[in-house]
Scaffold this motif. Structure first.
Motif, PDB file in Angstrom:
ATOM      1  N   ILE A  30      26.778  46.843  45.997  1.00  0.00           N
ATOM      2  CA  ILE A  30      26.166  45.808  45.148  1.00  0.00           C
ATOM      3  C   ILE A  30      24.640  45.815  45.181  1.00  0.00           C
ATOM      4  O   ILE A  30      24.000  45.939  44.119  1.00  0.00           O
ATOM      5  N   PRO A  31      23.997  45.697  46.346  1.00  0.00           N
ATOM      6  CA  PRO A  31      22.525  45.691  46.322  1.00  0.00           C
ATOM      7  C   PRO A  31      21.940  46.989  45.803  1.00  0.00           C
ATOM      8  O   PRO A  31      20.898  46.979  45.136  1.00  0.00           O
ATOM      9  N   GLU A  32      22.606  48.114  46.096  1.00  0.00           N
ATOM     10  CA  GLU A  32      22.116  49.398  45.616  1.00  0.00           C
ATOM     11  C   GLU A  32      22.172  49.454  44.086  1.00  0.00           C
ATOM     12  O   GLU A  32      21.204  49.845  43.430  1.00  0.00           O
ATOM     13  N   ALA A  33      23.306  49.081  43.516  1.00  0.00           N
ATOM     14  CA  ALA A  33      23.473  49.142  42.061  1.00  0.00           C
ATOM     15  C   ALA A  33      22.464  48.243  41.356  1.00  0.00           C
ATOM     16  O   ALA A  33      21.889  48.616  40.316  1.00  0.00           O
ATOM     17  N   ILE A  34      22.246  47.050  41.888  1.00  0.00           N
ATOM     18  CA  ILE A  34      21.277  46.126  41.283  1.00  0.00           C
ATOM     19  C   ILE A  34      19.866  46.696  41.406  1.00  0.00           C
ATOM     20  O   ILE A  34      19.083  46.691  40.444  1.00  0.00           O
ATOM     21  N   GLY A  35      19.545  47.216  42.573  1.00  0.00           N
ATOM     22  CA  GLY A  35      18.216  47.789  42.781  1.00  0.00           C
ATOM     23  C   GLY A  35      17.955  48.983  41.882  1.00  0.00           C
ATOM     24  O   GLY A  35      16.862  49.138  41.324  1.00  0.00           O
ATOM     25  N   PHE A  36      18.952  49.836  41.694  1.00  0.00           N
ATOM     26  CA  PHE A  36      18.775  51.018  40.856  1.00  0.00           C
ATOM     27  C   PHE A  36      18.674  50.633  39.382  1.00  0.00           C
ATOM     28  O   PHE A  36      18.025  51.330  38.595  1.00  0.00           O
ATOM     29  N   SER A  37      19.325  49.543  39.009  1.00  0.00           N
ATOM     30  CA  SER A  37      19.181  49.050  37.633  1.00  0.00           C
ATOM     31  C   SER A  37      17.735  48.631  37.365  1.00  0.00           C
ATOM     32  O   SER A  37      17.177  48.913  36.297  1.00  0.00           O
ATOM     33  N   VAL A  38      17.143  47.980  38.341  1.00  0.00           N
ATOM     34  CA  VAL A  38      15.740  47.564  38.205  1.00  0.00           C
ATOM     35  C   VAL A  38      14.840  48.789  38.067  1.00  0.00           C
ATOM     36  O   VAL A  38      13.925  48.827  37.245  1.00  0.00           O
ATOM     37  N   ILE A  39      15.105  49.822  38.874  1.00  0.00           N
ATOM     38  CA  ILE A  39      14.324  51.058  38.803  1.00  0.00           C
ATOM     39  C   ILE A  39      14.412  51.672  37.404  1.00  0.00           C
ATOM     40  O   ILE A  39      13.409  52.131  36.842  1.00  0.00           O
ATOM     41  N   ALA A  40      15.619  51.679  36.833  1.00  0.00           N
ATOM     42  CA  ALA A  40      15.818  52.283  35.511  1.00  0.00           C
ATOM     43  C   ALA A  40      15.308  51.403  34.378  1.00  0.00           C
ATOM     44  O   ALA A  40      15.195  51.865  33.242  1.00  0.00           O
ATOM     45  N   GLY A  41      15.011  50.132  34.675  1.00  0.00           N
ATOM     46  CA  GLY A  41      14.522  49.225  33.648  1.00  0.00           C
ATOM     47  C   GLY A  41      15.617  48.635  32.784  1.00  0.00           C
ATOM     48  O   GLY A  41      15.392  48.342  31.604  1.00  0.00           O
ATOM     49  N   VAL A  42      16.809  48.451  33.373  1.00  0.00           N
ATOM     50  CA  VAL A  42      17.930  47.899  32.618  1.00  0.00           C
ATOM     51  C   VAL A  42      18.455  46.651  33.328  1.00  0.00           C
ATOM     52  O   VAL A  42      18.098  46.361  34.467  1.00  0.00           O
ATOM     53  N   ASP A  43      19.328  45.914  32.656  1.00  0.00           N
ATOM     54  CA  ASP A  43      19.943  44.721  33.216  1.00  0.00           C
ATOM     55  C   ASP A  43      20.810  45.100  34.422  1.00  0.00           C
ATOM     56  O   ASP A  43      21.452  46.165  34.419  1.00  0.00           O
ATOM     57  N   PRO A  44      20.865  44.265  35.472  1.00  0.00           N
ATOM     58  CA  PRO A  44      21.671  44.581  36.662  1.00  0.00           C
ATOM     59  C   PRO A  44      23.119  44.923  36.350  1.00  0.00           C
ATOM     60  O   PRO A  44      23.733  45.732  37.058  1.00  0.00           O
ATOM     61  N   LYS A  45      23.672  44.320  35.311  1.00  0.00           N
ATOM     62  CA  LYS A  45      25.082  44.588  35.022  1.00  0.00           C
ATOM     63  C   LYS A  45      25.303  46.048  34.619  1.00  0.00           C
ATOM     64  O   LYS A  45      26.414  46.578  34.789  1.00  0.00           O
ATOM     65  N   ILE A  46      24.275  46.725  34.089  1.00  0.00           N
ATOM     66  CA  ILE A  46      24.419  48.128  33.691  1.00  0.00           C
ATOM     67  C   ILE A  46      24.709  48.995  34.922  1.00  0.00           C
ATOM     68  O   ILE A  46      25.574  49.867  34.892  1.00  0.00           O
ATOM     69  N   GLY A  47      23.987  48.755  36.011  1.00  0.00           N
ATOM     70  CA  GLY A  47      24.231  49.500  37.244  1.00  0.00           C
ATOM     71  C   GLY A  47      25.546  49.127  37.899  1.00  0.00           C
ATOM     72  O   GLY A  47      26.241  49.985  38.449  1.00  0.00           O
ATOM     73  N   LEU A  48      25.900  47.838  37.835  1.00  0.00           N
ATOM     74  CA  LEU A  48      27.157  47.387  38.447  1.00  0.00           C
ATOM     75  C   LEU A  48      28.365  47.922  37.688  1.00  0.00           C
ATOM     76  O   LEU A  48      29.341  48.374  38.295  1.00  0.00           O
ATOM     77  N   TYR A  49      28.308  47.865  36.344  1.00  0.00           N
ATOM     78  CA  TYR A  49      29.401  48.444  35.551  1.00  0.00           C
ATOM     79  C   TYR A  49      29.534  49.942  35.827  1.00  0.00           C
ATOM     80  O   TYR A  49      30.653  50.474  35.936  1.00  0.00           O
TER      81      TYR A  49
END
Length: 493
Positions: A30-49
């Motif tokens: 969870i924290p990794e996916a949210i953090g990587f979404s921020v890096i990519a410049g997308v909404d957290p749900k994109i990394g979680l999905y």
């Protein structure tokens, strides 16, 4: 091994431990996916999905049981420009194209390229990744409430001490549960998962990317997709190799290439970003006792359950609990023996390892570090092999003929030695070049032989080349010039 035996081994031979390990990994994602979404410049749900879909699909399609794949930093940093300049739909399209390239890599059997990655590069990759994992936890260790340190210490104590009492339940899972309970019971005010970003509240839905199907779109997507595919495969294959060594079991690298491609395409079609194997979560999985594909599937499914059905419970998990788990991963991942071996290992091996670590830590790019390590390994290897070649000579009793004996491997790195070994100023009638103990590998070697023969002929010497093996003779016939200059050809027997 037949299909039924393989299915039994991969899915049903270790059900309890695979299931419990998958639960731990789901929380760690969870924290990794949210953090990587921020890096990519997308909404957290994109990394979680993405993490949900990739983990679930790769469980069936991947070539390395118990390996965890999801959204990663290595791929996220490559997406920023595309998202900023063209929007999220172009990211989905690039991720699909990324998957296509990875499937093509599998068809071309590019997984076998892993044989060119030396052990020194592998060790450097592992150590650099351990350092990056620890560095990623630093924001949770600086300028935080004092209670945070206590919770992290409690989590680490449980992780390392519980296995001495029982291994029935993975200690990281117990640590997360206990730290969460302590924070809730005593009302400790620390950062929780809810503070990391908005969590999705609905299932991901299927949709094709909304981009124009034109050559201009392809021109925009192609460079990004190729880079994503290459970096994703590199990290996945290296992680697979590490797990092979940890578990003493083999993996199918070409199947892993195809599996990554299918998983990334599925991720994009369900609103996720591209990803690849995650060494940190994979180490957590294996260290928690996982050995089969079931653990990867459980991680993906349980993550989805947490996001959709148990969101309120998930929201109160302290980030400190997850930080403790990731610190444990960084400590366990680092090859501590490699430090002690720096003095005993050959200097080139130590240089390769340190260069790989230094490049990765400096650039935060695993691909660049591995590339530097592989190139250095190649340079050192070429230099070592070049030193194994030598040229000796003898003069005939009548002083008219000198026989040069070439031994070893002649290629671009040793071709210069071949050229410099001949004294063409010596007054001779005939020169014999005996290559029976040598092998010519490339056009640089053939060119060096040409230079010697043609220069000697230009000085009026008769030159004879003897002892060429079949492969070297074929190279000379195809690329050599000394038997095509209109003079009598050098003999090859």
């Amino acid at each position: 091994m037949n299909l039924s035996s393989t299915v039994r081994r991969d899915w049903f031979s270790n059900i309890r431990r695979d299931t419990l390990a998958g639960l731990v990994v789901a929380l760690a994602l969870i924290p990794e996916a949210i953090g990587f979404s921020v890096i990519a410049g997308v909404d957290p749900k994109i990394g979680l999905y993405a993490s949900v879909v990739i983990a679930c699909v790769i469980a069936f399609t991947g070539g390395r049981p118990a390996m965890i794949s999801a959204a990663t930093a290595a791929t996220a940093v490559l997406m920023t420009g595309l998202v900023r300049d063209h929007g999220i739909q172009y990211l989905f399209a690039a991720t699909i194209l990324m998957g296509v390239f990875q499937i093509l890599a599998a068809l071309l059997k590019l997984g076998r390229l892993m044989r060119f990655v030396s052990q020194s590069v592998m060790t450097g990759f592992v150590n650099a990744l351990a350092i990056l994992i620890f560095m990623a936890q630093l924001p949770e260790l600086v300028n935080v409430p004092t209670a945070t340190y206590g919770l992290i210490a409690l989590g680490l104590a449980i992780i390392y001490l519980l296995p001495r009492v029982t291994r029935a339940v993975p200690s990281p899972l117990v640590a997360i549960v206990v730290v969460t309970a302590v924070a809730a019971v005593f009302g400790i005010d620390v950062r929780t998962v809810a503070d990391l970003g908005e969590l999705p509240s609905a299932l991901p839905s299927f949709a094709l990317p909304d981009v124009p199907f034109t050559f201009e779109t392809l021109r925009i997507l192609m460079p990004v997709a190729l880079t994503l595919a290459a970096v994703g495969l590199l990290e996945s294959l290296l992680t697979a190799q590490i797990l092979d060594d940890m578990t003493d079991t083999p993996s199918n690298k070409n199947r892993e290439c195809a599996g990554q491609g299918i998983a990334n395409m599925a991720s994009a079609l369900f609103g996720g970003m591209g990803g690849c194997a995650m060494i940190g979560q994979s180490v957590i999985n294996v260290s928690s006792g996982a050995r089969g594909r079931l653990s990867t599937l459980v991680a993906g499914v349980f993550l989805l359950v947490l996001l959709v059905a148990l969101q309120d419970l998930l929201a109160v998990v302290p980030v400190a609990a997850l930080t403790a788990v990731m610190i444990m991963v960084s400590i366990n991942t680092f090859s501590w023996r490699s430090i002690a071996r720096l003095r005993s290992n050959p200097l080139p091996s130590s240089v390769v390892m340190l260069a790989t670590v230094g490049t990765v830590v400096a650039t935060h790019d695993l691909a660049k570090g591995v590339l530097v390590g592989v190139l250095l390994s190649g340079v050192f290897f070429a230099g070592k092999v070049a030193r194994l070649s030598r040229v000796t000579s003898t003069l005939s009793p009548d002083g008219t003929t000198r026989t040069y004996r070439v031994e070893g491997q002649v290629f671009f790195a040793s071709a210069g030695t071949l050229s410099e070994a001949f004294d063409l100023q010596e007054e001779l009638e005939r020169i014999v070049i005996d290559v029976g103990a040598a092998h010519f590998w490339d056009i640089s070697a053939i060119s060096a032989l040409d230079r010697v023969v043609l220069k000697a002929r230009a000085r009026g010497r008769i030159v004879e080349v003897v002892g060429l093996n079949a492969a070297s003779a074929t190279m000379v016939e195809r690329f050599g010039e000394h038997d095509k200059d209109g003079t009598a050809p050098a003999s090859t027997h």
